[in-house]
Design an enzyme around this catalytic site. Structure first.
Site, short mmCIF file in Angstrom:
data_model
loop_
_atom_site.label_atom_id
_atom_site.label_comp_id
_atom_site.label_asym_id
_atom_site.label_seq_id
_atom_site.Cartn_x
_atom_site.Cartn_y
_atom_site.Cartn_z
N HIS A 177 -9.53 1.05 4.94
CA HIS A 177 -8.24 1.22 5.63
C HIS A 177 -8.43 2.14 6.84
O HIS A 177 -9.24 3.06 6.80
CB HIS A 177 -7.21 1.80 4.66
CG HIS A 177 -5.83 1.76 5.22
ND1 HIS A 177 -5.37 2.70 6.11
CD2 HIS A 177 -4.82 0.86 5.06
CE1 HIS A 177 -4.13 2.37 6.46
NE2 HIS A 177 -3.78 1.27 5.83
N GLY A 200 2.61 2.30 10.77
CA GLY A 200 3.53 3.42 10.60
C GLY A 200 4.23 3.83 11.88
O GLY A 200 4.86 4.89 11.95
N GLU A 236 -5.28 -4.97 10.55
CA GLU A 236 -4.27 -3.93 10.74
C GLU A 236 -4.53 -3.21 12.06
O GLU A 236 -5.34 -2.26 12.09
CB GLU A 236 -4.31 -2.93 9.58
CG GLU A 236 -4.00 -3.54 8.23
CD GLU A 236 -3.42 -2.51 7.27
OE1 GLU A 236 -2.38 -2.82 6.69
OE2 GLU A 236 -3.98 -1.41 7.14
N SER A 270 3.61 -2.18 10.24
CA SER A 270 5.06 -2.23 10.42
C SER A 270 5.67 -3.58 10.07
O SER A 270 6.58 -4.06 10.75
CB SER A 270 5.43 -1.82 11.86
OG SER A 270 4.99 -0.51 12.13
N ASN A 321 0.87 -1.18 0.00
CA ASN A 321 0.00 0.00 0.00
C ASN A 321 0.90 1.22 0.00
O ASN A 321 1.49 1.56 1.03
CB ASN A 321 -0.89 -0.04 1.25
CG ASN A 321 -1.75 1.21 1.39
OD1 ASN A 321 -1.75 2.06 0.51
ND2 ASN A 321 -2.46 1.30 2.49
N LYS A 353 0.11 4.24 -0.25
CA LYS A 353 -0.56 5.41 0.36
C LYS A 353 -0.34 6.65 -0.51
O LYS A 353 -0.26 6.52 -1.73
CB LYS A 353 -0.06 5.58 1.80
CG LYS A 353 -0.23 4.28 2.61
CD LYS A 353 -0.06 4.45 4.08
CE LYS A 353 -0.26 3.10 4.77
NZ LYS A 353 -0.13 3.17 6.22
N GLU A 413 -6.77 4.50 7.96
CA GLU A 413 -6.60 5.95 7.70
C GLU A 413 -7.87 6.53 7.11
O GLU A 413 -8.21 7.69 7.36
CB GLU A 413 -5.37 6.16 6.79
CG GLU A 413 -4.09 5.93 7.58
CD GLU A 413 -2.95 5.30 6.81
OE1 GLU A 413 -2.97 5.34 5.57
OE2 GLU A 413 -2.04 4.74 7.48
P1 13P Z 1 3.10 0.32 7.68
O1 13P Z 1 3.63 -0.95 7.09
O2 13P Z 1 3.83 1.55 7.22
O3 13P Z 1 2.97 0.24 9.18
O4 13P Z 1 1.59 0.52 7.12
C1 13P Z 1 0.71 -0.55 7.21
C2 13P Z 1 -0.50 -0.21 6.43
O5 13P Z 1 -1.26 0.67 6.79
C3 13P Z 1 -0.76 -0.96 5.20
O6 13P Z 1 -2.03 -0.72 4.72
#
Ligand code: 13P
Length: 252
Positions: free
Chosen positions: A95, A173, A167, A213, A9, A11, A97
């Protein structure tokens, strides 16, 4: 047997040039790998350019979001048919976010899941608890609520076409990965919920990715858990070597 599935992803990162270069690197290194599905999910403005790079190769293309309506006056939105037209096979939905920053609800996610399936896209449906929810012992309740709300109205045949991504919000992140045991506990709970809502064979057939992560050095332990069927990777998917360093741990 569930085939492992690793998706990146990206982003809201990259420009056209770096998106193309990243896709070229992943496509090149994924050639010849077998026993694993690999996909990348670039920002929507670069889907077209990345689709050209990935054409006829082993790496699938996914979008990071879509709108549930098929067309019309919805300024700024993209439909499932548009994503298919661009060459997408997957779409990430719900997601954290989008849930926490952009206010998407389970009902919104549910409409998108149904529309994506109706159009022939494979939704990667994200679920996960926040840190206060985990600390309050509410992880399983949150997962159950998100599962039933986001996936309402799916028959068994449709349900078997989706991918779920667990997740935990506190691990995204932050560099704080869930331990393999913490992740496996929730994945096993999800598998039980799926069996309650459908049947045990249906539950056994649906892939559950872990996200939060994931890095080359923790991927092997996470992916060796019995109910972890792949990874949805953020930060580490932005470098070819790091992403492929995760993918190799999923190869059977
Ligand atoms: P990270 O791997 O940067 O923690 O992000 C995970 C994520 O949100 C994948 O959709």
């Amino acid at each position: 047997m569930r085939r492992p599935f690793i998706a990146g992803n990206w982003k809201m990162t990259q420009d056209r040039r770096s998106a193309v270069a990243l896709a070229e690197g992943v496509s090149r290194q994924a050639a010849g790998l077998s026993g694993v599905d690999v996909a990348v999910c670039p920002p929507s403005c670069y889907l077209d350019a990345v689709a050209t790079v990935l054409a006829n190769g082993p790496v699938g293309l996914g979008a990071q979001n879509m709108y549930h309506e098929p067309n019309g006056a919805f300024t700024g939105e993209l439909s499932a048919a548009m994503l298919l037209d661009l060459g997408c096979r997957y779409v990430i939905l719900g997601h954290s976010e989008r849930r926490h920053i952009l206010g998407e609800t389970d009902a919104d996610v549910n409409k998108k899941v149904l529309a994506a399936l109706a159009a022939g896209l494979t939704p990667i449906v994200c679920l996960g608890e926040t840190l206060p929810e985990r600390e309050a012992g509410k992880t399983l309740d949150v997962i159950r609520t998100q599962f039933s709300g986001s996936l309402a109205g799916l028959g068994a045949a449709e349900f078997q076409k989706i991918v779920i991504a667990y997740e935990p919000v506190w691990a995204i992140g932050t560099g704080k990965t869930a331990t393999p045991e913490q992740a496996e506990e929730v994945h096993a709970d999800l598998r039980r919920i799926m069996a309650e809502c459908y049947t045990a064979p249906v539950a056994e057939s649906v892939r559950i990715q872990y996200g939060g992560s994931v890095k080359p050095d923790n991927a092997a332990d996470l992916l060796s858990q019995p109910n972890i069927d792949g990874a949805l990777v953020g930060g580490a998917s932005l470098k070819v070597d790091a992403f492929m360093g995760i993918v190799v741990h999923a190869v059977g």
